[in-house]
Design a protein around this motif. Structure first.
Motif, PDB file in Angstrom:
ATOM      1  N   ILE A  72     -74.183 -20.013  -3.990  1.00 49.37           N
ATOM      2  CA  ILE A  72     -73.170 -19.007  -3.666  1.00 49.37           C
ATOM      3  C   ILE A  72     -71.845 -19.454  -4.252  1.00 49.37           C
ATOM      4  CG2 ILE A  72     -71.830 -17.979  -1.784  1.00 49.37           C
ATOM      5  CD1 ILE A  72     -74.306 -18.311  -0.008  1.00 49.37           C
ATOM      6  N   SER A 110     -70.909 -26.758  -9.014  1.00 44.53           N
ATOM      7  CA  SER A 110     -69.450 -26.724  -8.954  1.00 44.53           C
ATOM      8  C   SER A 110     -68.958 -26.065 -10.246  1.00 44.53           C
ATOM      9  CB  SER A 110     -68.970 -28.174  -8.791  1.00 44.53           C
ATOM     10  OG  SER A 110     -67.594 -28.267  -8.846  1.00 44.53           O
ATOM     11  N   ILE A 148     -72.910 -20.727 -18.506  1.00 38.84           N
ATOM     12  CA  ILE A 148     -74.376 -20.702 -18.562  1.00 38.84           C
ATOM     13  C   ILE A 148     -74.821 -19.390 -19.219  1.00 38.84           C
ATOM     14  CG2 ILE A 148     -76.507 -20.819 -17.217  1.00 38.84           C
ATOM     15  CD1 ILE A 148     -74.851 -22.256 -15.000  1.00 38.84           C
TER      16      ILE A 148
HETATM   17  N1  LIG Z   1     -72.810 -18.670 -14.497  1.00 39.79           N
HETATM   18  C1  LIG Z   1     -71.991 -19.597 -14.963  1.00 39.79           C
HETATM   19  O1  LIG Z   1     -71.701 -19.653 -16.169  1.00 39.79           O
HETATM   20  C2  LIG Z   1     -71.410 -20.616 -14.025  1.00 39.79           C
HETATM   21  C3  LIG Z   1     -70.531 -21.572 -14.540  1.00 39.79           C
HETATM   22  C4  LIG Z   1     -69.974 -22.516 -13.679  1.00 39.79           C
HETATM   23  C5  LIG Z   1     -70.305 -22.513 -12.334  1.00 39.79           C
HETATM   24  N2  LIG Z   1     -71.170 -21.573 -11.852  1.00 39.79           N
HETATM   25  C6  LIG Z   1     -71.481 -21.593 -10.418  1.00 39.79           C
HETATM   26  O2  LIG Z   1     -72.875 -21.489 -10.203  1.00 39.79           O
HETATM   27  C7  LIG Z   1     -73.136 -20.725  -9.019  1.00 39.79           C
HETATM   28  C8  LIG Z   1     -74.045 -19.555  -9.372  1.00 39.79           C
HETATM   29  O3  LIG Z   1     -73.426 -18.815 -10.402  1.00 39.79           O
HETATM   30  P1  LIG Z   1     -73.945 -17.386 -10.892  1.00 39.79           P
HETATM   31  O4  LIG Z   1     -73.500 -17.219 -12.289  1.00 39.79           O
HETATM   32  O5  LIG Z   1     -75.374 -17.237 -10.558  1.00 39.79           O
HETATM   33  O6  LIG Z   1     -73.050 -16.450  -9.984  1.00 39.79           O
HETATM   34  P2  LIG Z   1     -73.343 -14.962  -9.453  1.00 39.79           P
HETATM   35  O7  LIG Z   1     -74.331 -14.281 -10.319  1.00 39.79           O
HETATM   36  O8  LIG Z   1     -72.024 -14.341  -9.233  1.00 39.79           O
HETATM   37  O9  LIG Z   1     -74.040 -15.251  -8.061  1.00 39.79           O
HETATM   38  C9  LIG Z   1     -73.359 -15.784  -6.978  1.00 39.79           C
HETATM   39  C10 LIG Z   1     -74.009 -15.317  -5.699  1.00 39.79           C
HETATM   40  O10 LIG Z   1     -73.188 -15.736  -4.610  1.00 39.79           O
HETATM   41  C11 LIG Z   1     -73.444 -14.885  -3.515  1.00 39.79           C
HETATM   42  N3  LIG Z   1     -72.179 -14.405  -2.952  1.00 39.79           N
HETATM   43  C12 LIG Z   1     -71.106 -13.893  -3.617  1.00 39.79           C
HETATM   44  N4  LIG Z   1     -70.168 -13.488  -2.744  1.00 39.79           N
HETATM   45  C13 LIG Z   1     -70.653 -13.747  -1.506  1.00 39.79           C
HETATM   46  C14 LIG Z   1     -70.180 -13.533  -0.193  1.00 39.79           C
HETATM   47  N5  LIG Z   1     -68.995 -12.949   0.027  1.00 39.79           N
HETATM   48  N6  LIG Z   1     -70.969 -13.896   0.846  1.00 39.79           N
HETATM   49  C15 LIG Z   1     -72.173 -14.461   0.639  1.00 39.79           C
HETATM   50  N7  LIG Z   1     -72.694 -14.674  -0.587  1.00 39.79           N
HETATM   51  C16 LIG Z   1     -71.944 -14.330  -1.632  1.00 39.79           C
HETATM   52  C17 LIG Z   1     -74.214 -13.668  -4.030  1.00 39.79           C
HETATM   53  O11 LIG Z   1     -75.577 -13.779  -3.616  1.00 39.79           O
HETATM   54  P3  LIG Z   1     -76.392 -12.515  -2.998  1.00 39.79           P
HETATM   55  O12 LIG Z   1     -75.963 -11.333  -3.801  1.00 39.79           O
HETATM   56  O13 LIG Z   1     -77.796 -12.913  -3.190  1.00 39.79           O
HETATM   57  O14 LIG Z   1     -75.997 -12.422  -1.566  1.00 39.79           O
HETATM   58  C18 LIG Z   1     -74.097 -13.803  -5.531  1.00 39.79           C
HETATM   59  O15 LIG Z   1     -75.166 -13.219  -6.182  1.00 39.79           O
HETATM   60  C19 LIG Z   1     -71.766 -20.291  -8.486  1.00 39.79           C
HETATM   61  O16 LIG Z   1     -71.336 -21.187  -7.504  1.00 39.79           O
HETATM   62  C20 LIG Z   1     -70.862 -20.407  -9.695  1.00 39.79           C
HETATM   63  O17 LIG Z   1     -69.528 -20.663  -9.356  1.00 39.79           O
HETATM   64  C21 LIG Z   1     -71.713 -20.627 -12.668  1.00 39.79           C
END
Ligand SMILES: NC(=O)c1ccc[n+]([C@@H]2O[C@H](COP(=O)([O-])OP(=O)(O)OC[C@H]3O[C@@H](n4cnc5c(N)ncnc54)[C@H](OP(=O)(O)O)[C@@H]3O)[C@@H](O)[C@H]2O)c1
Length: 289
Positions: A72, A110, A148
């Motif tokens: 999350i 993170s 990513i």
């Molecule tokens: N993608 C990248 O390039 C990248 C880079 C650096 C760090 N990260 C980190 O990796 C993790 C996953 O990234 P991601 O790209 O998969 O992000 P994402 O697609 O935005 O997914 C994050 C998930 O967090 C949950 N979330 C968001 N707001 C919320 C709320 N108010 N209450 C409860 N749950 C909530 C949701 O899950 P549900 O919809 O299933 O409830 C959402 O799908 C995150 O912590 C992000 O900061 C990602």
């Protein structure tokens, strides 16, 4: 027969979580995935739907698990939802849940750029989340990912949309660099982290082999299609981010880009021993389009 491991995933409908769940399911891992909204399960997967991760609903269902992957996170704030609530406070609650259920290990994403010296709101919240996990006494692995890349990540979807209108806007000069990593490598590395000692109580950058400018990235992405790249003055991009909730780039997206962060790829390669996908090759192959 040895008992297969059971993994809990939070934020199950997110980009990383979806790809990870699919990969783990294909590798016969038992999954319990938690999301705010309903979703389709994979093989060997149970789902929990919870808006607020209330422990009463969750504890009994996850208590015999081995690992929890906390995926999350938010990268944009509003008056309703801010970094402190989600990146910090919700992480605190998840860590308590892990302790109460006696799950042995937590894995957390993170962000590349997080450090004790940062002044960026997003990184500060991730730094605090890291500290909560490190000080929890749990076995942890924390990754600091750069961008990513996958077929279904937000930025790829954004670029595909812009290609349709034949103009891609990039903020500022585009000469700041990124170090993208393929989602296919990310899921393998997260899987490795479950029980390999090299990952125990460690923080690693999650970055790929290529370090290239944002403009190079965008040009490679649209290779072959006749697209105009339009550079938006950085002040204009910030103005839009500050005043328009739906701006293409949020304030911290811009901060991260301009921050020009570079991670320790050699360390990650040495530890994982995997053959990384080159994102440049991926872009050249057109497989993201
Ligand atoms: N993608 C990248 O390039 C990248 C880079 C650096 C760090 N990260 C980190 O990796 C993790 C996953 O990234 P991601 O790209 O998969 O992000 P994402 O697609 O935005 O997914 C994050 C998930 O967090 C949950 N979330 C968001 N707001 C919320 C709320 N108010 N209450 C409860 N749950 C909530 C949701 O899950 P549900 O919809 O299933 O409830 C959402 O799908 C995150 O912590 C992000 O900061 C990602």
């Amino acid at each position: 027969m040895a008992k297969s491991i059971q993994v809990v995933v939070t934020g199950a409908s997110g980009f990383v979580a979806k790809n990870l769940r699919k990969y783990l399911s294909e590798n016969n891992i038992d999954l319990i995935s938690i999301s705010r909204n309903d979703f389709k399960t994979y093989k060997n997967e149970q789902k929990i739907i919870s808006k607020d991760y209330d422990e009463k609903l969750i504890i009994n269902k996850i208590k015999n698990s081995d690992v929890l992957i906390h995926l999350i996170g938010i990268g944009k704030q509003s008056i309703d939802i801010d970094y402190e609530m989600i990146n910090v406070e919700l992480t605190k609650r998840i860590v308590n849940l892990v302790k109460k259920t006696k799950i042995k290990k937590i894995v957390y994403n993170s962000g590349l750029g997080v450090s004790s010296k940062t002044s960026v709101g997003y990184f500060i919240s991730k730094y605090k989340a890291e500290k909560i996990i490190v000080n929890s006494g749990l076995n942890y692995t924390i990754f600091r990912p750069s961008y990513i890349v996958g077929k279904d990540d937000l930025f790829t979807k954004f670029l595909k949309k812009q290609i349709k209108i034949k103009t891609i806007e990039i903020p500022g000069s585009g000469s700041y660099s990124i170090q993208p990593i393929s989602i296919n490598d990310v899921v393998k590395i997260i899987f490795q982290s479950f029980n390999e000692i090299k990952f125990k109580n460690k923080i690693y950058d999650l970055v790929g082999p290529d370090y290239l400018t944002f403009e190079q990235y965008v040009k490679l992405f649209c290779k072959g299609s006749k697209i105009k790249i339009k550079k938006i003055n950085l002040e204009t991009a910030y103005y839009d981010a500050i005043n328009n909730k739906k701006s293409n780039f949020g304030i911290d997206d811009l901060n991260i880009l301009v921050g020009d962060f570079k991670g320790n790829y050699n360390q990650l390669e040495k530890i994982t021993q995997i053959k990384f996908e080159s994102v440049i090759e991926l872009l050249k192959s057109g497989r993201l389009l």
